[in-house]
Motif scaffolding. Structure first.
Motif, PDB file in Angstrom:
ATOM      1  N   ILE A 103       0.815  -1.107   0.079  1.00  0.00           N
ATOM      2  CA  ILE A 103      -0.193  -0.025   0.229  1.00  0.00           C
ATOM      3  C   ILE A 103       0.829   1.348   0.020  1.00  0.00           C
ATOM      4  N   LEU A 104       1.829   1.320   0.880  1.00  0.00           N
ATOM      5  CA  LEU A 104       2.961   2.506   0.957  1.00  0.00           C
ATOM      6  C   LEU A 104       3.511   2.575  -0.419  1.00  0.00           C
ATOM      7  N   SER A 105       4.015   1.436  -1.073  1.00  0.00           N
ATOM      8  CA  SER A 105       4.688   1.707  -2.389  1.00  0.00           C
ATOM      9  C   SER A 105       3.675   2.352  -3.426  1.00  0.00           C
ATOM     10  N   ILE A 106       2.474   1.792  -3.466  1.00  0.00           N
ATOM     11  CA  ILE A 106       1.387   2.260  -4.642  1.00  0.00           C
ATOM     12  C   ILE A 106       1.117   3.631  -4.222  1.00  0.00           C
ATOM     13  N   SER A 107       0.974   4.000  -2.847  1.00  0.00           N
ATOM     14  CA  SER A 107       0.566   5.533  -2.526  1.00  0.00           C
ATOM     15  C   SER A 107       1.960   6.321  -2.919  1.00  0.00           C
ATOM     16  N   LYS A 108       3.090   5.905  -2.780  1.00  0.00           N
ATOM     17  CA  LYS A 108       4.276   6.850  -3.102  1.00  0.00           C
ATOM     18  C   LYS A 108       4.125   7.109  -4.794  1.00  0.00           C
ATOM     19  N   LYS A 109       3.817   6.202  -5.572  1.00  0.00           N
ATOM     20  CA  LYS A 109       3.843   6.003  -6.889  1.00  0.00           C
ATOM     21  C   LYS A 109       2.936   6.998  -7.409  1.00  0.00           C
ATOM     22  N   TYR A 110       1.656   7.368  -6.329  1.00  0.00           N
ATOM     23  CA  TYR A 110       0.537   8.345  -6.994  1.00  0.00           C
ATOM     24  C   TYR A 110       0.970   9.639  -6.316  1.00  0.00           C
ATOM     25  N   GLY A 111       2.062   9.841  -5.752  1.00  0.00           N
ATOM     26  CA  GLY A 111       2.120  11.263  -5.260  1.00  0.00           C
ATOM     27  C   GLY A 111       2.063  11.586  -3.831  1.00  0.00           C
ATOM     28  N   SER A 112       1.532  10.402  -3.073  1.00  0.00           N
ATOM     29  CA  SER A 112       1.411  10.676  -1.361  1.00  0.00           C
ATOM     30  C   SER A 112       2.876  10.642  -0.838  1.00  0.00           C
ATOM     31  N   GLU A 113       3.154  11.191   0.158  1.00  0.00           N
ATOM     32  CA  GLU A 113       3.930  10.857   1.062  1.00  0.00           C
ATOM     33  C   GLU A 113       3.500   9.740   2.024  1.00  0.00           C
ATOM     34  N   ILE A 114       4.534   9.071   2.587  1.00  0.00           N
ATOM     35  CA  ILE A 114       4.249   7.684   3.302  1.00  0.00           C
ATOM     36  C   ILE A 114       4.625   7.774   4.553  1.00  0.00           C
ATOM     37  N   ILE A 115       3.968   7.212   5.578  1.00  0.00           N
ATOM     38  CA  ILE A 115       4.403   6.941   6.957  1.00  0.00           C
ATOM     39  C   ILE A 115       3.832   5.353   7.217  1.00  0.00           C
ATOM     40  N   LYS A 116       4.966   4.566   7.693  1.00  0.00           N
ATOM     41  CA  LYS A 116       4.769   3.287   8.039  1.00  0.00           C
ATOM     42  C   LYS A 116       4.353   3.283   9.524  1.00  0.00           C
ATOM     43  N   ARG A 117       3.307   2.560   9.607  1.00  0.00           N
ATOM     44  CA  ARG A 117       2.421   2.385  10.649  1.00  0.00           C
ATOM     45  C   ARG A 117       3.007   1.513  11.676  1.00  0.00           C
ATOM     46  N   PRO A 118       2.999   1.462  12.746  1.00  0.00           N
ATOM     47  CA  PRO A 118       3.592   0.449  13.864  1.00  0.00           C
ATOM     48  C   PRO A 118       2.317  -0.702  13.900  1.00  0.00           C
ATOM     49  N   GLU A 119       3.023  -1.874  14.084  1.00  0.00           N
ATOM     50  CA  GLU A 119       1.842  -2.883  14.180  1.00  0.00           C
ATOM     51  C   GLU A 119       0.961  -2.464  15.316  1.00  0.00           C
ATOM     52  N   TYR A 120       1.363  -2.191  16.361  1.00  0.00           N
ATOM     53  CA  TYR A 120       0.097  -1.813  17.472  1.00  0.00           C
ATOM     54  C   TYR A 120      -0.996  -0.935  17.216  1.00  0.00           C
ATOM     55  N   LEU A 121      -0.544  -0.216  15.890  1.00  0.00           N
ATOM     56  CA  LEU A 121      -1.663   0.978  15.440  1.00  0.00           C
ATOM     57  C   LEU A 121      -2.333   0.331  14.250  1.00  0.00           C
ATOM     58  N   ALA A 122      -2.122  -0.987  13.941  1.00  0.00           N
ATOM     59  CA  ALA A 122      -2.777  -1.810  12.956  1.00  0.00           C
ATOM     60  C   ALA A 122      -3.570  -2.926  13.207  1.00  0.00           C
ATOM     61  N   SER A 123      -3.743  -2.850  14.424  1.00  0.00           N
ATOM     62  CA  SER A 123      -4.520  -3.936  15.163  1.00  0.00           C
ATOM     63  C   SER A 123      -5.922  -3.728  15.094  1.00  0.00           C
ATOM     64  N   ASP A 124      -6.934  -4.631  15.371  1.00  0.00           N
ATOM     65  CA  ASP A 124      -8.465  -4.301  15.262  1.00  0.00           C
ATOM     66  C   ASP A 124      -8.994  -3.677  16.245  1.00  0.00           C
ATOM     67  N   ILE A 125      -8.161  -3.533  17.426  1.00  0.00           N
ATOM     68  CA  ILE A 125      -8.317  -2.442  18.670  1.00  0.00           C
ATOM     69  C   ILE A 125      -7.926  -1.344  18.715  1.00  0.00           C
ATOM     70  N   ALA A 126      -6.936  -1.032  17.719  1.00  0.00           N
ATOM     71  CA  ALA A 126      -6.330   0.273  17.527  1.00  0.00           C
ATOM     72  C   ALA A 126      -7.364   1.364  16.934  1.00  0.00           C
ATOM     73  N   THR A 127      -7.640   2.685  17.480  1.00  0.00           N
ATOM     74  CA  THR A 127      -8.225   3.511  17.006  1.00  0.00           C
ATOM     75  C   THR A 127      -8.006   4.500  15.818  1.00  0.00           C
ATOM     76  N   SER A 128      -8.968   4.776  14.882  1.00  0.00           N
ATOM     77  CA  SER A 128      -8.437   5.745  13.929  1.00  0.00           C
ATOM     78  C   SER A 128      -7.792   7.159  14.457  1.00  0.00           C
ATOM     79  N   PHE A 129      -8.061   7.532  15.826  1.00  0.00           N
ATOM     80  CA  PHE A 129      -7.457   8.588  16.022  1.00  0.00           C
ATOM     81  C   PHE A 129      -5.971   8.317  16.564  1.00  0.00           C
ATOM     82  N   ASP A 130      -5.647   7.024  17.238  1.00  0.00           N
ATOM     83  CA  ASP A 130      -4.216   6.641  17.348  1.00  0.00           C
ATOM     84  C   ASP A 130      -3.427   6.927  16.030  1.00  0.00           C
ATOM     85  N   ALA A 131      -3.966   6.209  15.011  1.00  0.00           N
ATOM     86  CA  ALA A 131      -3.246   6.372  13.755  1.00  0.00           C
ATOM     87  C   ALA A 131      -3.028   7.771  13.289  1.00  0.00           C
ATOM     88  N   ILE A 132      -4.071   8.655  13.318  1.00  0.00           N
ATOM     89  CA  ILE A 132      -4.036  10.000  13.047  1.00  0.00           C
ATOM     90  C   ILE A 132      -2.787  10.730  14.112  1.00  0.00           C
TER      91      ILE A 132
END
Length: 230
Positions: A59-88
């Motif tokens: 996803i990050l590679s494709i996003s960069k190709k289309y002009g976005s900057e990217i940030i790799k999200r830590p695993e603990y922010l990618a779980s089902d219990i992580a909130t959108s606010f945490d990632a933001i």
């Protein structure tokens, strides 16, 4: 920068998706799903920086190709219990400071640069702290209710709703998930785009409000993209 204010667009895109696997990078009318949102943000010419936050390298590679900057999200922010606010919050803490955060879900591919421009214009017109996009509901919630285990519909509808035509009922609106804009300091303070006050609704048409969750949503969006050129 727009009228001395700066805007950061954040596009959250987890790799996992239970109902529609890999949906954020599925091909929609010739482009990965997430590309439509990245391009809309860039084409608005009002966004100072576009960042895709994801735990997924593809996803990050494709996003960069289309002009976005990217940030790799830590695993603990990618779980089902992580909130959108945490990632933001993680994204905000890992880039420069901006006056406003514009949250753009990649699952709203029919939201265009025009909608982003108009939402920011509403923000300025109202001198608002936050703006959130909505659309009219397909069916009135007054015609809905919960059901007991035996499926009885006794008292399913309130008396004042019985025998009323749909056009005689109050109009209701729902969140469509397409655009959330908020002053950064207020967002961090209240930990939500839904502020206690000075928040306004940006109204979008239903055909632009498709939120892709399941395969049928994807198919509808594809038809609208191809046939209606949205």
């Amino acid at each position: 920068m727009h009228k001395s204010k700066t805007f950061l667009a954040i596009i959250p895109a987890r790799g996992g998706s239970k109902r529609l696997p890999r949906k954020n990078i599925l091909d929609l009318a010739g482009k990965p799903l997430i590309a439509w949102t990245i391009e809309a943000a860039i084409k608005s010419n009002l966004i100072d920086k576009v960042i895709v936050t994801s735990d997924d390298d593809e996803i990050l590679s494709i996003s960069k190709k289309y002009g976005s900057e990217i940030i790799k999200r830590p695993e603990y922010l990618a779980s089902d219990i992580a909130t959108s606010f945490d990632a933001i919050k993680h994204t905000i803490e890992n880039t420069e400071k901006y006056d406003y955060i514009v949250l753009l879900q990649p699952t709203s591919p029919l939201r265009t640069e025009k909608h982003i421009i108009e939402a920011i214009a509403l923000l300025e017109e109202k001198n608002a702290n936050a703006v959130v996009s909505v659309c009219k509901m397909d069916h009135s919630p007054l015609w809905s209710n919960t059901l007991p285990e035996n499926l009885s519909m006794t008292s399913f509808l309130r008396d004042e709703v019985l025998n009323k035509r749909s056009q005689d009922l109050e109009e209701y609106y729902r969140l469509n998930g397409a655009i959330y804009i908020c002053k950064t300091e207020k967002l961090l303070e209240e930990k939500s785009f839904f502020l206690k006050d000075n928040i306004f609704a940006f109204m979008m048409e239903r055909k632009s409000s498709i939120d892709i969750d399941e395969e049928i949503d994807f198919k509808v969006a594809e038809i609208l993209k191809k046939e209606c050129k949205i």
